[in-house]
Design a protein around this motif. Structure first.
Motif, mmCIF file in Angstrom:
data_model
loop_
_atom_site.group_PDB
_atom_site.id
_atom_site.type_symbol
_atom_site.label_atom_id
_atom_site.label_comp_id
_atom_site.label_asym_id
_atom_site.label_seq_id
_atom_site.Cartn_x
_atom_site.Cartn_y
_atom_site.Cartn_z
ATOM 1 N N TRP A 147 0.855 -1.189 0.000
ATOM 2 C CA TRP A 147 0.000 0.000 0.000
ATOM 3 C C TRP A 147 0.887 1.233 0.000
ATOM 4 N N ARG A 148 0.261 2.367 -0.241
ATOM 5 C CA ARG A 148 0.980 3.646 -0.326
ATOM 6 C C ARG A 148 0.791 4.455 0.949
ATOM 7 N N ARG A 149 1.833 5.205 1.313
ATOM 8 C CA ARG A 149 1.781 6.117 2.453
ATOM 9 C C ARG A 149 2.271 7.492 2.004
ATOM 10 N N PRO A 150 1.683 8.576 2.513
ATOM 11 C CA PRO A 150 2.163 9.911 2.147
ATOM 12 C C PRO A 150 3.587 10.131 2.645
ATOM 13 N N ILE A 151 4.367 10.896 1.894
ATOM 14 C CA ILE A 151 5.761 11.109 2.291
ATOM 15 C C ILE A 151 5.899 12.139 3.404
ATOM 16 N N GLY A 152 4.878 12.997 3.609
ATOM 17 C CA GLY A 152 4.958 13.988 4.679
ATOM 18 C C GLY A 152 4.678 15.389 4.169
ATOM 19 N N VAL A 153 5.441 16.351 4.640
ATOM 20 C CA VAL A 153 5.284 17.743 4.211
ATOM 21 C C VAL A 153 5.959 17.937 2.866
ATOM 22 N N VAL A 154 5.242 18.568 1.918
ATOM 23 C CA VAL A 154 5.826 18.858 0.617
ATOM 24 C C VAL A 154 5.814 20.356 0.370
ATOM 25 N N LEU A 175 -2.524 16.858 -1.431
ATOM 26 C CA LEU A 175 -3.490 16.701 -0.344
ATOM 27 C C LEU A 175 -4.230 15.375 -0.434
ATOM 28 N N LEU A 176 -4.596 14.952 -1.639
ATOM 29 C CA LEU A 176 -5.295 13.674 -1.793
ATOM 30 C C LEU A 176 -4.447 12.526 -1.255
ATOM 31 N N SER A 177 -3.145 12.595 -1.471
ATOM 32 C CA SER A 177 -2.250 11.523 -1.033
ATOM 33 C C SER A 177 -2.115 11.446 0.479
ATOM 34 N N GLY A 178 -2.474 12.518 1.183
ATOM 35 C CA GLY A 178 -2.299 12.567 2.633
ATOM 36 C C GLY A 178 -1.152 13.439 3.073
ATOM 37 N N CYS A 179 -0.418 14.001 2.110
ATOM 38 C CA CYS A 179 0.621 14.968 2.465
ATOM 39 C C CYS A 179 -0.022 16.274 2.904
ATOM 40 N N TYR A 480 4.309 11.671 -4.466
ATOM 41 C CA TYR A 480 3.699 12.065 -3.199
ATOM 42 C C TYR A 480 3.590 10.929 -2.191
ATOM 43 N N THR A 481 3.809 9.703 -2.633
ATOM 44 C CA THR A 481 3.676 8.573 -1.705
ATOM 45 C C THR A 481 4.894 7.660 -1.788
ATOM 46 N N GLU A 482 5.035 6.825 -0.756
ATOM 47 C CA GLU A 482 6.055 5.786 -0.748
ATOM 48 C C GLU A 482 5.374 4.463 -0.408
ATOM 49 N N TRP A 483 6.015 3.394 -0.818
ATOM 50 C CA TRP A 483 5.399 2.080 -0.669
ATOM 51 C C TRP A 483 5.674 1.456 0.701
ATOM 52 N N ARG A 484 4.693 0.665 1.153
ATOM 53 C CA ARG A 484 4.871 -0.237 2.276
ATOM 54 C C ARG A 484 4.480 -1.646 1.815
ATOM 55 N N SER A 485 5.133 -2.645 2.377
ATOM 56 C CA SER A 485 4.717 -4.020 2.125
ATOM 57 C C SER A 485 4.586 -4.745 3.462
ATOM 58 N N ALA A 486 3.739 -5.768 3.490
ATOM 59 C CA ALA A 486 3.543 -6.552 4.717
ATOM 60 C C ALA A 486 3.360 -8.020 4.366
#
Length: 493
Positions: A147-154, A175-179, A480-486
């Motif tokens: 899944w994707r996570r926002p990278i933070g402040v841009v 903003l849509l990405s969560g940043c 705007y996002t970075e990946w996570r895996s589980a």
């Protein structure tokens, strides 16, 4: 001569917007903003911010980040749909502001506002598609997923040539990405950016999620250097983009850089010359040539050089130069005295290098307000290795370069360090196939103007025109996002 009432500048919009409120620059410094169609028309005195303002904006964005992330992309998308609804009601206000502040003809300004609206709608819809993958697991009773996570402040650093569309296509996906974001627009177009931010606020955006800091180099450098800024999305000149990349690299901050172009339209001997001429004039002189994808070179097959040039020159000479908001204007001003001087200097250098002015090549003043008007200019006999054939002018100045067949034309088109847009006019489908493979450019066109793109298509270049993921498409999430895996194993019951 100006026929539409200029957009009013609310007192708050002269300021920055940080942590949910409008506020002046910490220093109290101001910068005057005037109309490039008539410099006696003062739009306002806008905040001239510094590093302290940038730091305050980053702190506000950082504080707002956790709650904004927790909201989820579907609810963030719903809020963007609300922004788009308000935006649609304000299209005329946006168009008037762009025309007055940047110098685009009212029709061009309206087209920019409509494009920004479509970008908002497209991005809002992505809230339900911001997805990862479920993958096979190598163990029993196990799942594997991403899944994707926002990278933070841009930090979003935007130019003056598209003062609404480019901020919209950076702010909305951020903003849509969560940043959370800090927007720093060009100091030449502060009012349009303030109107955009106000629309987000009126739609209910929480405090601190989107912050606006007006200003110039000091603000930009402070944002790029800030340790809490995870990514910088920049549209502008190559030298500034290179400086951003060099400053961000030591701390591995993510960058997305769109850095202009020296775009070629190839016209082969079998082309429809009238269609080519129409497209060339639209691409070279629309928006006064101030687009990263503007047609700045025509690479034409020798057998049709003269008839093509005649058609282009006739169309260029028929363009009426005038104020952006005048109904009979075909070509508005460039944005500033500096831009006007750069255009005229480029023409002077080209003539010194052996080119011939087929039309234009001068400022236009007679019968016009005190603005930054440049005649539509066509230069012929431009050598492929000359400065005008290699370097971006960013104004209504078109270079015509002669070629001998397809291979020579493509070699000339690809001989520059930029690779934003490439266009070919031909009836030969085999040559179309070849061109789509051979062009060293990111956005390609066949038998149509070499400018413009649709919101769902990637906006990107190659070579020195682009660094980092594209904008305006699902590919933008790679910035705007970075990946996570589980890997999840479930116990036996």
């Amino acid at each position: 001569m100006i026929e539409t009432e200029p957009a009013k500048v609310a007192p708050d919009h002269l300021h920055n917007h940080v942590a949910g409120r409008w506020q002046p620059a910490a220093s109290g410094a101001l910068r005057r903003n005037t109309n490039p169609s008539d410099v006696s028309d003062v739009i306002g005195e806008f905040a001239e911010s510094g590093a302290a303002d940038a730091r305050a904006a980053v702190a506000a964005a950082s504080a707002a980040g956790p709650a904004w992330d927790e909201l989820g992309s579907i609810e963030r998308g719903a809020l963007l749909f609300d922004v788009a609804a308000l935006f649609a009601e304000r299209l005329d206000e946006f168009a008037a502001a762009i025309a007055r502040e940047q110098g685009k003809r009212t029709a061009e300004a309206r087209a920019e506002a409509e494009r920004a609206l479509e970008i908002l709608r497209f991005t809002a819809g992505e809230g339900r598609r911001l997805q990862g993958r479920t993958l096979p697991a190598e163990a029993g009773r196990s799942w594997a997923l991403t899944w994707r996570r926002p990278i933070g402040v841009v930090a979003l650093v935007t130019p003056w040539n598209f003062p609404l569309a480019i901020p919209a296509w950076k702010v909305a996906p951020a903003l849509l990405s969560g940043c959370t974001a800090v927007l720093k627009p060009s100091p030449l177009t502060p009012h349009t950016a303030a109107l955009l931010v106000q629309t987000f606020l009126d739609a209910g955006l929480p405090p601190g999620v989107l912050n606006l800091v007006q200003g110039d180099r000091e603000v930009g450098e402070a944002l790029v250097a800030h340790p809490n800024v995870a990514g910088i999305s920049f549209t502008g000149s190559l030298p500034v983009g290179l400086a951003i990349q060099q400053q961000a690299a030591p701390r591995l901050a993510r960058t997305q850089l769109e850095l202009g172009g020296k775009n070629a339209v190839i016209v082969l001997a079998d082309a429809d010359l009238d269609a080519a001429a129409d497209a060339i004039v639209h691409g070279a002189f629309g928006q006064a040539g101030q687009r990263c994808s503007a047609t700045s070179r025509v690479v034409v097959d020798a057998p049709v050089r003269e008839p093509l040039v005649q058609r282009v020159v006739a169309r260029a000479e028929a363009l009426r130069v005038g104020p952006a908001a005048a109904a009979d204007t075909d070509l508005g001003p460039v944005v500033s005295a500096e831009r006007r001087g750069a255009c005229l200097a480029a023409v002077e250098q080209a003539v010194s290098d052996g080119a011939t002015v087929a039309c234009g090549g001068h400022a236009v003043r007679a019968g016009l307000p005190d603005g930054f008007y440049v005649a539509p200019t066509v230069l012929t006999g431009v050598a492929p290795d000359s400065e005008l054939a290699k370097e971006e002018v960013f104004g209504p100045v078109l270079a015509v370069v002669e070629a001998h067949g397809y291979d020579d034309a493509m070699a000339i088109a690809n001989s520059v360090r930029y690779g934003m847009s490439g266009t070919i006019f031909t009836r030969d489908l085999g040559r179309v196939h070849d061109a789509l493979r051979n062009f060293e450019a990111g956005m390609l066109h066949v038998n149509r103007p070499g400018v413009g793109a649709w919101p769902h298509l990637p906006h990107m270049g190659t070579k020195m025109s682009q660094y980092g993921p594209p904008e305006c498409s699902p590919e933008q999430w790679d910035f705007y996002t970075e990946w996570r895996s589980a890997c999840i194993t479930f116990p036996e019951t």
